[in-house]
Enzyme design. Structure first.
Site, mmCIF file in Angstrom:
data_model
loop_
_atom_site.group_PDB
_atom_site.id
_atom_site.type_symbol
_atom_site.label_atom_id
_atom_site.label_comp_id
_atom_site.label_asym_id
_atom_site.label_seq_id
_atom_site.Cartn_x
_atom_site.Cartn_y
_atom_site.Cartn_z
ATOM 1 N N LYS A 52 0.846 -1.203 0.000
ATOM 2 C CA LYS A 52 0.000 0.000 0.000
ATOM 3 C C LYS A 52 0.878 1.248 0.000
ATOM 4 C CE LYS A 52 -3.770 -2.560 2.041
ATOM 5 N NZ LYS A 52 -4.465 -3.056 3.227
ATOM 6 N N GLN A 96 -4.847 -1.777 9.436
ATOM 7 C CA GLN A 96 -4.709 -3.113 8.856
ATOM 8 C C GLN A 96 -5.269 -4.175 9.809
ATOM 9 O OE1 GLN A 96 -3.358 -3.679 5.663
ATOM 10 N NE2 GLN A 96 -4.150 -5.735 5.996
ATOM 11 N N ASP A 119 -11.440 2.089 3.556
ATOM 12 C CA ASP A 119 -11.721 0.656 3.433
ATOM 13 C C ASP A 119 -13.230 0.394 3.327
ATOM 14 O OD1 ASP A 119 -9.536 -1.035 3.275
ATOM 15 O OD2 ASP A 119 -9.123 -0.968 5.430
#
Ligand code: NAP
Length: 283
Positions: A52, A96, A119
């Site tokens: 990322k 994460q 997300d």
């Protein structure tokens, strides 16, 4: 033999489009910025976070990394998220998953401001997806939809079977297919006779995490097969849920693992970060 859907190439194309948008945003004084938080030493998570960060660098998006030790408390993590929520220069916040077991994932997801939730895991964004009116789409299912669009695979009226019902893949995948007028069946670990459902699928999406789960006899002739899973075998190699070598002889389109859905997930994350930065500009 099936057309192999090239997730790498499509991801590069989408990222290039985002790079142009980033360049434009910078001329308006907006410097897109993504904050990525990782807690602990999970090796797979570290790889994902590095990828990322690398994509951000390629596109000119600033990335802030918070690599926190395993023993970080939930309170400490929530305090960092609160600061990032308030920081006007930060467009996106990503924590994460999975988190260490002493931290409640639900509390963390709920603490991220919905406008910075790139997300799309926050319940407010999940609700928007449910009613088909959204700013951000969850990265992996949205990546699958981008692939279907690129390869001109029309889902309207098709029988789609999604195997897996997680909040991050299976459920939102179902909603996106439904929005595009597919008839969707969702299967899971309690489904009886999985093959009887998968054999009906014009488009089969597998998101389970079990190598070899989807065998050739479970797939209809000329079906489109999308393998979302990423499994690491004992020999270190990556594979999905689908018996790729055999199923590719029967399907019309198929995604490989690696090089399929995985790269698309990151490209959509970049797209969501750019969207968040555009929203900041238009405030
Ligand atoms: P998850 O939360 O573990 O969900 C797995 C789902 O599979 C559950 O709904 C489970 O059913 C179902 N399942 C388990 N065994 C089954 C069986 N034998 N038959 C049918 N369904 C079964 O996993 P996830 O987070 O959704 O991820 C799924 C896979 O996608 C993993 O391999 C993950 O690494 C991968 N992934 C890839 C990307 C990407 O970028 N390509 C992104 C995210 C995840 P129950 O609900 O009944 O337990």
């Amino acid at each position: 033999m099936a057309v192999i859907i090239d997730g790498k190439a499509l991801s590069a194309k989408l990222k290039n489009q985002m790079k142009e948008k980033v360049e434009f945003l910078k001329t308006t004084g907006i410097n897109p910025c993504l904050a990525v938080i990782i807690v602990g030493e999970n090796p797979a998570s570290k790889v994902y976070v590095n990828n990322k960060k690398k994509s951000c660098a390629e596109l000119g998006i600033e990335s802030l990394e918070y690599a926190l030790p395993e023993e970080t408390t939930e309170e400490e993590l929530l305090k960092i998220i609160d600061e990032l929520n308030k920081n006007e220069n930060v467009d996106g916040i990503l924590c994460q998953l999975p988190l260490p077991s002493h931290i409640c994932e639900k509390n963390v997801i709920n603490s991220i401001s919905p406008e910075k939730d790139v997300d799309a895991f926050h319940p407010e964004n999940v609700g928007h997806i449910m009613i088909g009116d959204y700013t951000f789409l969850p990265c992996t299912p949205a990546g699958v939809m981008e692939m279907l669009k690129e390869y001109e695979i029309d889902v309207a009226g098709k029988n789609c079977v999604v195997v897996g019902r997680s909040n991050i893949v299976g459920k939102p995948m179902t909603m996106l297919l439904l929005k595009e007028n597919a008839t969707v069946t969702v299967c899971h670990s309690r489904t009886k006779d999985l093959a009887s459902f998968t054999r009906q699928a014009d488009i089969l999406v597998s998101a389970v995490g079990k190598p070899g789960l989807i065998t050739e006899d479970m797939v209809k002739e000329n079906a489109v097969v999308i393998d979302v899973a990423i499994n690491r075998l004992e020999n270190g190699k990556l594979c999905g849920d689908v018996d790729f070598e055999k199923v590719k002889e029967k399907a019309s389109f198929i995604t490989p693992v690696p090089g399929g859905v995985g790269p698309m997930t990151i490209a959509v994350l970049m797209k969501n970060t750019v969207t968040a930065a555009e929203c900041r500009k238009n405030k």
